[in-house]
Scaffold this active site. Structure first.
Site, PDB file in Angstrom:
ATOM      1  N   GLY A  65       7.349   7.433  -0.895  1.00 37.15           N
ATOM      2  CA  GLY A  65       7.251   7.685  -2.545  1.00 37.15           C
ATOM      3  C   GLY A  65       8.690   7.212  -3.107  1.00 37.15           C
ATOM      4  O   GLY A  65       9.545   7.138  -2.236  1.00 37.15           O
ATOM      5  N   CYS A  92       8.336   7.862   5.759  1.00 37.71           N
ATOM      6  CA  CYS A  92       9.469   7.699   4.935  1.00 37.71           C
ATOM      7  C   CYS A  92       9.755   8.915   4.079  1.00 37.71           C
ATOM      8  O   CYS A  92      10.209   9.925   4.531  1.00 37.71           O
ATOM      9  CB  CYS A  92       8.935   6.592   4.183  1.00 37.71           C
ATOM     10  N   TYR A  93       9.382   9.044   2.759  1.00 35.06           N
ATOM     11  CA  TYR A  93       9.691  10.159   2.049  1.00 35.06           C
ATOM     12  C   TYR A  93       8.891  11.498   2.709  1.00 35.06           C
ATOM     13  O   TYR A  93       9.423  12.541   2.631  1.00 35.06           O
ATOM     14  CB  TYR A  93       9.131   9.992   0.638  1.00 35.06           C
ATOM     15  N   HIS A 184       7.505   2.399   7.549  1.00 33.70           N
ATOM     16  CA  HIS A 184       6.363   2.140   6.801  1.00 33.70           C
ATOM     17  C   HIS A 184       5.337   1.677   7.963  1.00 33.70           C
ATOM     18  O   HIS A 184       5.130   0.373   8.158  1.00 33.70           O
ATOM     19  CB  HIS A 184       6.244   1.681   5.485  1.00 33.70           C
ATOM     20  N   GLU A 186       2.129   1.330   7.839  1.00 30.12           N
ATOM     21  CA  GLU A 186       0.900   0.714   6.999  1.00 30.12           C
ATOM     22  C   GLU A 186       1.141  -0.616   6.408  1.00 30.12           C
ATOM     23  O   GLU A 186       0.048  -0.952   6.228  1.00 30.12           O
ATOM     24  CB  GLU A 186       0.449   1.656   5.867  1.00 30.12           C
ATOM     25  N   ASP A 243     -20.079  -6.061  -5.397  1.00 30.42           N
ATOM     26  CA  ASP A 243     -20.297  -4.856  -5.647  1.00 30.42           C
ATOM     27  C   ASP A 243     -21.728  -4.537  -6.244  1.00 30.42           C
ATOM     28  O   ASP A 243     -22.476  -3.449  -5.882  1.00 30.42           O
ATOM     29  CB  ASP A 243     -19.048  -4.299  -6.343  1.00 30.42           C
ATOM     30  N   LYS A 385     -12.933  -2.603  -0.709  1.00 34.05           N
ATOM     31  CA  LYS A 385     -13.658  -4.030  -1.066  1.00 34.05           C
ATOM     32  C   LYS A 385     -14.215  -4.414   0.387  1.00 34.05           C
ATOM     33  O   LYS A 385     -15.612  -4.737   0.251  1.00 34.05           O
ATOM     34  CB  LYS A 385     -12.650  -5.013  -1.832  1.00 34.05           C
TER      35      LYS A 385
END
Length: 529
Positions: A65, A92-93, A184, A186, A243, A385
């Site tokens: 964050g 992290c945060y 991070h 991710e 979609d 997606k």
């Protein structure tokens, strides 16, 4: 008076991701789902005892964050998270907030780390289950982005890994199965970060990996049947994109002929779009389909409108009016189906608890009005997606459906900045068709997430033959992405761009200048409006 029944647990083992406002929180969920682990993202201020009881998470991840834990009033994790008895990973945060709340210390004023760094495990923890398949060369490349850093560990924690700028780059309390990383995992800049997240889920939290598209398909069909009921009828706005096509086929499997698809030709479609979509769908599926030519209605209502949000809302309102009209033809449909995806749901909730900032209206049909005569059915609202594409394959959709580039509900209206006119739309259609034809000729279509032309609201002086021209400029846009949340421009060769520009200027009357948009997302969006 009897006690209310406890909320039903999620059908899958669930990882709760507590969002503290990081721009890349959604990537945590993406990485976990790639490992067949179901994950839900909730803003920190909405993680209450009631939500924890509802979700019953098997593990918790605290996101990064933008705040500093040293600031007064900065976000905190719900204390109940640390008494659930489940593993917790702070990123992290998230690492810093866990450290502070459990009795450690964080300080500012040290040299920050921003960008690539290398983390090495401490000797006694090199073989920890969290590190399975990692640190084979003694260190891992990671992506750091922090100013504050941990300076004292909470009771029970040990150092698991260090970097030159972060002596507590990885920390852990093995008894409580609490871990924290300063980097991070991710983001793709941490090449094997997805493996660390999968290790946390599988090896530490004990997830079995029960999140599959087959299981999701069966559950979604059951939910649709329960939501619509035994006699309910559904209208589905079919755009021809993946979609709406997946949503339509999924709903059809659930309720059969009580579904009617409506393809609305708004006059804002690409060249040949209506014929292609209606033909593809009628050729492959025995689903009732209404082809509604409402181009005069839409183009008339857009006359004089240049503000992009007003365009979207006008289009959204008209879509609903058209759907409601055709719902009567379909036997009085009470439900409107649309392909809302999980990123849309997440972005509609402010992580600060205040009003959400509207980047653009999200609903597929261009910003639905708050009040309408039908209830929404959104069977894809839990999916990203690429997961929608995986579900499409599970449902047996042809690859030509699944691989189509996304096309926005408002259509060419948001690729024509300023007022929309029939003349400008015709110019834009022809330029767009040339661009897509070029991409297909060069075998690049499947490498690109989305590609299109934009007709700019400016005219420029040009020379054609021996004469002066004063015509429109157009911009070309092509991006690569996984889920549309972040995107990079596609690196066409100069030869390709030159050839394409020559064709557009030569084949499309009304355009005398071509540019290529090399903005990534962020800071730009994929669409121009």
């Amino acid at each position: 008076m009897t006690d209310a029944p406890a909320p039903a647990a999620r059908p899958h083992e669930t990882m709760l991701i507590v969002d503290f406002g990081s721009q890349v929180t959604q990537l945590i969920a993406r990485r976990l789902r790639e490992a067949h682990v179901y994950a839900e993202i909730h803003p920190f201020h909405r993680v209450t005892p009631a939500l924890l009881e509802e979700i019953r998470p098997k593990g918790v991840i605290l996101s990064g964050g933008p705040a500093s834990v040293l600031e007064e009033g900065s976000p905190r994790a719900a204390p109940e998270i640390f008494t659930l008895g489940v593993p917790v990973l702070g990123i992290c945060y998230g690492q810093q907030v866990m450290t502070v709340q459990l009795g450690g210390a964080v300080e500012g004023g040290h040299a920050g780390e921003f960008g690539r760094a290398f983390v090495s495990p401490t000797g006694e923890h090199a073989n920890d289950p969290l590190f399975e398949g990692l640190f084979e060369d003694g260190r891992e490349e990671v992506w750091m982005s922090h100013g504050d850093r941990v300076t004292a560990l909470p009771p029970g924690f040990e150092v698991y890994g260090t970097s030159p700028g972060a002596p507590f780059a990885i920390i852990g309390d093995p008894a409580r199965r609490f871990y924290g990383v300063q980097f991070h995992p991710e983001v793709h800049h941490t090449p094997r970060g997805a493996r660390l997240l999968a290790n946390f889920a599988r090896n530490i939290a004990g997830f079995s990996g029960d999140w599959t598209m087959k299981a999701y398909k069966d559950e979604a069909i059951a939910r649709i049947r329960a939501e619509v009921g035994p006699e309910g009828r559904v209208i589905c706005g079919l755009s021809g994109g993946v979609d709406s096509s997946v949503a339509a086929v999924l709903i059809h499997e659930a309720i059969g002929d009580r579904l009617t698809c409506v393809f609305v030709d708004t006059g804002l479609m690409r060249a040949g779009e209506a014929e292609e979509v209606v033909g593809m769908f009628r050729d492959h599926y025995n689903i009732p389909l209404i082809h509604a030519d409402e181009s005069d209605l839409f183009l008339g209502a857009l006359e004089g409108i240049s503000d992009p949000e007003e365009k979207r809302k006008t289009i959204g309102r008209l879509f609903v009016e058209v759907f409601e009209k055709h719902a009567k033809e379909a036997g009085g449909a009470e439900f409107l189906a649309q392909g809302t995806l999980y990123p849309d749901v997440i972005e509609s909730v402010s992580v600060t608890g205040g009003p959400s900032v509207t980047i653009k209206s999200h609903h597929n049909v261009g910003g639905l009005p708050e009040k309408m005569g039908m209830k929404l059915v959104e069977p894809l609202r839990e999916l990203f997606k690429d997961e929608v594409r995986a579900l499409g394959r599970e449902l047996g959709l042809p690859e030509r459906f699944i691989g189509r580039h996304p096309f926005p509900g408002p259509g060419l209206a948001i690729r024509c900045p300023g007022e929309v006119t029939r003349e400008k739309l015709e110019i834009l259609r022809r330029a767009d068709a040339v661009f897509i034809d070029q991409i297909r000729r060069h075998g690049l279509y499947d490498e690109i997430w989305q590609a299109f032309a934009v007709l700019l609201p400016v005219r420029t002086v040009g020379v054609m033959g021996d004469g002066r021209t004063y015509d429109y400029a157009c911009a070309l846009r092509a991006v690569t992405s996984v889920d549309g949340m972040t995107a990079d421009y596609y690196p066409f060769s100069h030869e390709f761009l030159g050839e394409t520009a020559t064709r557009i200027v030569g084949e499309v009357p009304g355009i005398n200048r071509v540019t290529y948009d090399i903005t990534s997302k962020p800071p730009g969006t994929i669409e121009w409006e």
